[in-house]
Design an enzyme around this catalytic site. Structure first.
Site, short mmCIF file in Angstrom:
data_model
loop_
_atom_site.label_atom_id
_atom_site.label_comp_id
_atom_site.label_asym_id
_atom_site.label_seq_id
_atom_site.Cartn_x
_atom_site.Cartn_y
_atom_site.Cartn_z
N GLY A 148 -8.83 3.55 10.20
CA GLY A 148 -9.44 2.29 9.79
C GLY A 148 -9.22 1.90 8.35
O GLY A 148 -9.75 0.88 7.90
N THR A 171 -8.97 9.30 8.16
CA THR A 171 -8.65 8.04 7.48
C THR A 171 -8.47 6.88 8.44
O THR A 171 -7.89 5.85 8.08
CB THR A 171 -7.38 8.21 6.64
OG1 THR A 171 -6.30 8.66 7.51
CG2 THR A 171 -7.57 9.22 5.53
N LYS A 192 0.84 -1.20 0.00
CA LYS A 192 0.00 0.00 0.00
C LYS A 192 0.88 1.25 0.00
O LYS A 192 1.62 1.50 0.95
CB LYS A 192 -0.92 -0.02 1.22
CG LYS A 192 -1.86 -1.23 1.23
CD LYS A 192 -2.79 -1.22 2.42
CE LYS A 192 -2.06 -1.40 3.72
NZ LYS A 192 -2.97 -1.67 4.85
#
Length: 267
Positions: A208, A206, A175
């Protein structure tokens, strides 16, 4: 009426409702699967950080898992906060005995930088948990923690993916959300590559995100999608959830797991 696909999350509780078990179950509901849970730890947590964390006994984690899998069954498993080497090892053993794809979110720290995994558990994650994973979804800090590889630019994502794949998962999603520019992730199994790009939304709420992405991938796998299809669909869902993230408390608010319902769209 037949039951929807079933997904089991093995993770910690976030009392603020933005991450952990709570985020996982919200995501699963939004994506049309039946979410079930194995609680590994309890946290006192809000928009400002983690004020305390208490892991559950290994016997309690094992009993929850067997209770669900042996009676209800699962089409996918997702793991999150596992806290200790003992819990990592028992969960790796359990998922290794389960005939279902597993998405491993190798949670190391919270959004606020609070540790959620004992340093002594890192070797167990590398040698026991990652080899059992169908898909592993580390962010850049977790890549560095697990492999020592530090990603400074998009060009480093391939090197990071290779370092994680060396531990044995079938697929990895690196990611790249912490990099500047568009939010770009790399999905690869070492030979096939998929670059997933999305515009970066100017929204600090943001909390979670990682839990939500991993749960969304598991949900799509449970519905029969291939890994590339599941990750692409999960990326689209999470991008919308980030765009709709809202303020809660005095710090970082959560992504909006129900954004599609509020936007009047179908799941």
């Amino acid at each position: 009426m037949s039951a929807p696909p079933r997904v089991l999350t093995v993770a910690g509780s976030d009392s603020g409702g933005g991450a952990g078990i709570q985020a996982d179950l919200k995501t699963m509901l939004a994506l049309g699967v039946h979410g079930m849970s194995v609680l590994t730890a309890v946290t006192a947590q809000n928009s400002l950080g983690v004020q305390g964390a208490w892991e559950l006994p290994v016997a309690a984690v094992r009993a929850q898992y067997r209770s669900v899998v042996d009676d209800i069954g699962v089409q996918a498993v997702k793991t999150g906060m596992l806290a200790s080497a003992e819990l990592v090892e028992v969960v790796a053993e359990l998922i290794g005995e389960t005939d279902a794809p597993t998405v491993v979110d190798p949670v190391g720290v919270s959004k606020h930088g609070d540790p959620l995994l004992a340093a002594s558990a890192l070797d167990s994650v590398r040698t026991k948990l990652l080899p059992a994973a169908t898909v592993v979804t580390p962010n850049l800090d977790e890549v560095a923690q697990l492999t020592g590889v530090r990603v400074e630019s998009e060009a480093d994502l391939r090197r990071a993916a290779a370092a994680v794949l060396a531990y044995g998962p079938t697929w990895v999603v690196i990611k790249g959300g912490h990099l500047p520019g568009d939010a770009v992730d790399l999905l690869t199994d070492g030979s096939e590559e998929h670059w997933l790009r999305a515009p970066r939304h100017d929204n600090r709420h943001t909390h979670g995100t990682g839990c939500t992405l991993a749960s969304a991938i598991a949900s799509q796998l449970a519905k029969g999608q291939s890994v590339p299809e599941a990750v692409a669909a999960a990326k689209e869902y999470v991008t919308g959830a980030i765009a709709a993230g809202f303020a809660l408390g005095g710090g970082i608010g959560p992504v909006d797991h129900g954004w599609r319902f509020r936007a009047g769209c179908s799941a």
